[in-house]
Design a protein around this motif. Structure first.
Motif, PDB file in Angstrom:
ATOM      1  N   ILE A   1      47.524  25.779  29.859  1.00  0.00           N
ATOM      2  CA  ILE A   1      48.269  24.663  29.297  1.00  0.00           C
ATOM      3  C   ILE A   1      48.262  24.781  27.779  1.00  0.00           C
ATOM      4  O   ILE A   1      47.550  25.616  27.207  1.00  0.00           O
TER       5      ILE A   1
ATOM      6  N   ASN B   1      46.985  23.224  24.544  1.00  0.00           N
ATOM      7  CA  ASN B   1      45.877  22.351  24.185  1.00  0.00           C
ATOM      8  C   ASN B   1      46.012  21.923  22.721  1.00  0.00           C
ATOM      9  O   ASN B   1      45.763  22.703  21.808  1.00  0.00           O
TER      10      ASN B   1
ATOM     11  N   ASN C   1      44.263  19.450  21.379  1.00  0.00           N
ATOM     12  CA  ASN C   1      43.065  18.717  20.986  1.00  0.00           C
ATOM     13  C   ASN C   1      42.609  19.105  19.584  1.00  0.00           C
ATOM     14  O   ASN C   1      42.737  20.264  19.166  1.00  0.00           O
TER      15      ASN C   1
ATOM     16  N   ALA D   1      51.800  10.199  25.612  1.00  0.00           N
ATOM     17  CA  ALA D   1      50.625  11.024  25.885  1.00  0.00           C
ATOM     18  C   ALA D   1      50.492  11.350  27.367  1.00  0.00           C
ATOM     19  O   ALA D   1      50.172  12.488  27.745  1.00  0.00           O
ATOM     20  N   VAL D   2      50.756  10.368  28.208  1.00  0.00           N
ATOM     21  CA  VAL D   2      50.654  10.575  29.660  1.00  0.00           C
ATOM     22  C   VAL D   2      51.692  11.581  30.138  1.00  0.00           C
ATOM     23  O   VAL D   2      51.384  12.529  30.885  1.00  0.00           O
TER      24      VAL D   2
ATOM     25  N   THR E   1      51.035  15.152  29.019  1.00  0.00           N
ATOM     26  CA  THR E   1      50.004  15.770  29.853  1.00  0.00           C
ATOM     27  C   THR E   1      50.598  16.281  31.158  1.00  0.00           C
ATOM     28  O   THR E   1      50.270  17.384  31.621  1.00  0.00           O
ATOM     29  N   GLN E   2      51.487  15.508  31.738  1.00  0.00           N
ATOM     30  CA  GLN E   2      52.145  15.922  32.975  1.00  0.00           C
ATOM     31  C   GLN E   2      53.001  17.174  32.774  1.00  0.00           C
ATOM     32  O   GLN E   2      53.242  17.923  33.719  1.00  0.00           O
TER      33      GLN E   2
ATOM     34  N   ILE F   1      48.159  18.753  26.483  1.00  0.00           N
ATOM     35  CA  ILE F   1      47.084  17.770  26.413  1.00  0.00           C
ATOM     36  C   ILE F   1      46.610  17.570  24.977  1.00  0.00           C
ATOM     37  O   ILE F   1      46.916  18.359  24.088  1.00  0.00           O
ATOM     38  N   GLY F   2      45.853  16.478  24.784  1.00  0.00           N
ATOM     39  CA  GLY F   2      45.202  16.250  23.501  1.00  0.00           C
ATOM     40  C   GLY F   2      46.080  15.619  22.441  1.00  0.00           C
ATOM     41  O   GLY F   2      45.750  15.686  21.250  1.00  0.00           O
TER      42      GLY F   2
ATOM     43  N   LYS G   1      46.881  12.394  22.099  1.00  0.00           N
ATOM     44  CA  LYS G   1      46.498  11.036  21.729  1.00  0.00           C
ATOM     45  C   LYS G   1      45.763  11.058  20.403  1.00  0.00           C
ATOM     46  O   LYS G   1      44.910  11.905  20.160  1.00  0.00           O
TER      47      LYS G   1
END
Length: 361
Positions: A4, A6, A8, A313-314, A317-318, A322-323, A325
């Protein structure tokens, strides 16, 4: 297994080729019949890793000969205390420039041991920018002036570092070290946690001018003394050997991919794509940082409502991102695009931002 994207802020994404190389020799490191994690730090195999990592830091950053590179434990936050304890005498003090939460924490921690002075701050403006050089009011005779080069929470970054004459700069570069070129000689000391741009969590890189290793107080804990670690080539105690090993692989990857010249170009290309999407959204996306202070590492922005930010954000992610937020202390959204974030990742985020706006604008 599909990877994915990332975003973050840290621990952050790492180069896939580095992870694959580590995987390939995880069980048998260079013919030793055991993992590097099982290898004694007193063996020639580990000492070679340690030495190569120091040499690569110096080569990539153009570190002058009168500096040492150390690999220490405790994260960058430990350096908030170690720096003043090592560098400030009982009758002296240090100045701090506040540009975000981590600079604040560094100043507050130092204040437990020494007298500190705030040389500049943009806190009243919610840290939307970096102070101008004419706003920096250095006190009389500080041991150093401390700054945080890049602010992960607010998304601001020093575009160039101030020239303060004979006063040594101390820089927390945890979130943008190795992302661009700069003049190391402006700094007496630089420290950086590895988990954003250098490798996994567990090791902190310290670059220190050799003259600062002289006269360090002997009444501070041995594990916090830079001179002891320098004398022992970062092997005074059992080091975070696997983290240093991974840092060495990341540094090799950087060198093999054009060094900091190429890294800076790649990072600017990714950032421009995302910032242009924000700027061309007719106010739907609102960047936090002023344009002349924008970070190339951490892009912070808001949407028209907190509900939309949560939805963003949700759904991201789908879509395999990710990360995004924002930090819990400020909210909003944040895209961390360190060296290892690919151009494909930035393009995927831009496409998602445009589609999200069209559906929810």
């Amino acid at each position: 297994m599909e990877r994915i994207f990332n975003f973050n802020a840290g621990p952050a994404t790492m180069p896939l080729v580095v992870l694959e190389e580590a995987q390939s020799e995880l069980l048998n490191f260079r013919g030793t019949g055991m993992s590097v994690m099982e290898n004694s730090h007193r063996t020639k195999e580990y000492e070679a890793i340690n030495s190569e990592a120091e040499a690569l830091v110096k080569e990539l950053l153009g570190v002058p000969e009168n500096y040492r590179v150390l690999f220490l434990q405790g994260g960058a936050s430990t350096q908030f205390a170690a720096v003043p304890m090592n560098l400030v005498s009982a009758d002296s003090h240090a100045d701090y420039i506040l540009t975000g939460a981590w600079a604040e924490k560094a100043q507050k921690e130092a204040s437990k041991f020494i007298k500190t002075n705030i040389a500049a701050s943009t806190k009243e403006e919610n840290y939307t920018r970096i102070p101008r050089t004419d706003e920096i009011k250095v006190s009389k005779g500080p041991a150093y002036v401390h700054l945080c080069s890049n602010n992960t929470i607010f998304g601001t970054q020093w575009q160039s570092f101030p020239d303060l004459g004979d006063v040594s700069l101390v820089g927390d570069m945890s979130s943008d070290i190795m992302s661009r070129r700069f003049d190391v000689s402006k700094f007496g000391l630089i420290y950086a946690g590895a988990q954003k741009n250098l490798g996994p969590a567990g090791v902190t890189v310290v670059i220190i001018r050799k003259d600062l290793l002289e006269g360090i107080p002997t009444n501070i804990p041995s594990m916090l003394r830079y001179d002891i670690h320098a004398k022992n080539d970062s092997l005074y105690n059992t080091p975070p050997s696997f983290s240093v090993y991974m840092v060495n692989l990341v540094l090799r990857w950087l060198k093999n991919n054009g060094g900091l010249v190429a890294a800076e170009k790649r990072n600017a290309e990714k950032a421009v794509l995302i910032y242009n999407t924000i700027d061309n959204s007719q106010g739907y996306y609102r960047g936090h940082a002023l344009k002349d202070s924008r970070s190339l590492m951490n892009i912070t922005f808001r949407l028209p409502s907190e509900d939309l930010e949560k939805k963003f954000a949700v759904e991201a992610t789908q879509q395999g991102m990710i990360g995004l937020k924002g930090h819990r202390s400020v909210g909003g959204l944040r895209a961390s695009i360190y060296n290892a974030m690919s151009l494909e990742g930035a393009l995927a985020l831009v496409d998602f931002m445009k589609v999200f706006q069209s559906k929810n604008g």
